[in-house]
Motif scaffolding. Structure first.
Motif, PDB file in Angstrom:
ATOM      1  N   PRO A 216     -68.283 -21.087  97.625  1.00 19.39           N
ATOM      2  CA  PRO A 216     -68.360 -20.634  96.233  1.00 19.39           C
ATOM      3  C   PRO A 216     -68.050 -19.152  96.101  1.00 19.39           C
ATOM      4  O   PRO A 216     -68.330 -18.356  96.992  1.00 19.39           O
ATOM      5  CB  PRO A 216     -69.815 -20.941  95.845  1.00 19.39           C
ATOM      6  N   TRP A 217     -67.480 -18.812  94.954  1.00 23.24           N
ATOM      7  CA  TRP A 217     -67.076 -17.437  94.702  1.00 23.24           C
ATOM      8  C   TRP A 217     -67.068 -17.216  93.203  1.00 23.24           C
ATOM      9  O   TRP A 217     -66.713 -18.131  92.442  1.00 23.24           O
ATOM     10  CB  TRP A 217     -65.682 -17.205  95.291  1.00 23.24           C
ATOM     11  N   ALA A 218     -67.458 -16.049  92.747  1.00 21.13           N
ATOM     12  CA  ALA A 218     -67.465 -15.723  91.321  1.00 21.13           C
ATOM     13  C   ALA A 218     -66.668 -14.446  91.087  1.00 21.13           C
ATOM     14  O   ALA A 218     -67.236 -13.372  90.860  1.00 21.13           O
ATOM     15  CB  ALA A 218     -68.891 -15.572  90.804  1.00 21.13           C
ATOM     16  N   PRO A 219     -65.349 -14.517  91.140  1.00 24.99           N
ATOM     17  CA  PRO A 219     -64.514 -13.328  90.944  1.00 24.99           C
ATOM     18  C   PRO A 219     -64.239 -13.067  89.466  1.00 24.99           C
ATOM     19  O   PRO A 219     -64.410 -13.950  88.613  1.00 24.99           O
ATOM     20  CB  PRO A 219     -63.218 -13.714  91.654  1.00 24.99           C
ATOM     21  N   GLN A 257     -64.688 -17.496  81.510  1.00 24.42           N
ATOM     22  CA  GLN A 257     -65.457 -16.343  81.966  1.00 24.42           C
ATOM     23  C   GLN A 257     -66.905 -16.398  81.487  1.00 24.42           C
ATOM     24  O   GLN A 257     -67.189 -16.747  80.337  1.00 24.42           O
ATOM     25  CB  GLN A 257     -64.815 -15.046  81.470  1.00 24.42           C
ATOM     26  N   ALA A 258     -67.805 -16.049  82.392  1.00 25.25           N
ATOM     27  CA  ALA A 258     -69.218 -15.916  82.039  1.00 25.25           C
ATOM     28  C   ALA A 258     -69.436 -14.586  81.314  1.00 25.25           C
ATOM     29  O   ALA A 258     -68.508 -13.783  81.153  1.00 25.25           O
ATOM     30  CB  ALA A 258     -70.066 -15.986  83.298  1.00 25.25           C
ATOM     31  N   ILE A 263     -65.783 -15.714  86.913  1.00 24.83           N
ATOM     32  CA  ILE A 263     -65.457 -17.128  86.806  1.00 24.83           C
ATOM     33  C   ILE A 263     -66.086 -17.857  87.990  1.00 24.83           C
ATOM     34  O   ILE A 263     -65.911 -17.448  89.142  1.00 24.83           O
ATOM     35  CB  ILE A 263     -63.935 -17.353  86.820  1.00 24.83           C
ATOM     36  N   ALA A 264     -66.796 -18.931  87.731  1.00 24.93           N
ATOM     37  CA  ALA A 264     -67.401 -19.723  88.808  1.00 24.93           C
ATOM     38  C   ALA A 264     -66.335 -20.600  89.444  1.00 24.93           C
ATOM     39  O   ALA A 264     -65.812 -21.519  88.823  1.00 24.93           O
ATOM     40  CB  ALA A 264     -68.536 -20.575  88.261  1.00 24.93           C
TER      41      ALA A 264
END
Length: 277
Positions: A216-219, A257-258, A263-264
């Motif tokens: 998982p990554w939230a870039p 986008q959060a 972005i999840a």
């Protein structure tokens, strides 16, 4: 020496230009599955190699810049013999500079390993086997160099991006790619499924098992686009197509986008394990 295929020629050129790109993408991101958590997808593989005093030989197939071998070397196990094979001299040069002199690094193709038969206890590979041509010959070579009951473990691709962003990316990528991406086949489609791997490993291996590994990554959108630039198909686009893709992709992911602008997403991988029969 067997001439390189078109895909191998491209991959060799890419890794000459982008040395260490695979470890740059994956080494800093934690990995998880329903059965465990790891510091990275590389650690998934290193954890499968036993810690102890018994003599063990480990081959990293398509070792790249040697990141996985470095994790194993850091254990300082006196009886652990480490070997790496890669067809990119540029990647091997970085590996030679970073790894202890005791790690043996060999240039070569996985279809014709310059290693004795039945000489390896553990064969590992990170994000490479699904790209290889003539995968049946690669599997034969893997089985040849493994000792009876030796272990094979590989991380391969399962899905491109995790979550909704994968569908968004494919929706904007495919129309551009259909016009601007020259045909080039990477690997064998069987390396992309569990059924395909069972077929490939059926003749020489037993106890075939799989685990889904998520990274998982939230870039931010910009960070994600920068990472995508280091993927093969986007690298192969011409400048105009790449600009069009960037614009379309960044517009399309805006609704995902959060509140903090991220972005999840992440990368979907598969762990393939087997024992030499």
């Amino acid at each position: 020496m067997t001439p390189l295929t078109a895909a191998e020629t491209y991959l060799q050129d890419f890794h000459q230009r982008q040395v260490g790109v695979t470890s740059a993408a994956f080494a800093h991101l934690p990995a998880s599955s329903p059965v465990g958590r790891w510091a990275s997808s590389y650690a998934v593989l290193t954890d499968l190699v036993p810690v102890g005093d018994n003599p063990l030989s480990v081959l990293d197939l398509a070792c790249g810049n040697g990141h996985l071998l470095g994790l194993l070397a850091a254990r300082q196990q006196a009886q652990l013999q480490l070997l790496g094979v890669d067809m990119s001299e540029a990647e091997l040069a970085v590996a030679r500079a970073a790894l202890p002199a005791s790690v043996r690094l060999l240039p070569g193709r996985s279809q014709a390993l310059d290693l004795p038969s039945a000489s390896v206890d553990y064969l590992v590979s990170h994000m490479a086997l699904m790209l290889m041509d003539d995968i049946e010959q690669v599997v034969r070579e893997m089985r040849r160099v493994l000792r009876p009951a030796g272990h094979f473990a590989a991380i391969v691709g399962r899905t491109f991006l995790l979550g909704e962003v994968n569908d968004v990316f494919m929706r904007v990528f495919k129309p551009i790619a259909s016009d601007a991406l020259p045909p080039l086949r990477f690997g064998d489609q069987r390396a992309g499924s569990e059924a395909g791997w069972r077929e490939l490993l059926d003749a020489g291996f037993a106890d075939v098992a799989f685990d889904d590994i998520d990274v998982p990554w939230a870039p931010t959108p910009g960070e994600l686009w920068a990472a995508l630039l280091d993927t093969y198909d986007i690298d192969r686009l011409d400048d105009d197509a790449r600009r069009r893709l960037r614009s379309a992709f960044l517009d399309a992911v805006t609704p995902l986008q959060a509140g903090d602008g991220t972005i999840a997403t992440g990368w979907g991988l598969r762990l393939v394990r087997a024992r030499a029969a």
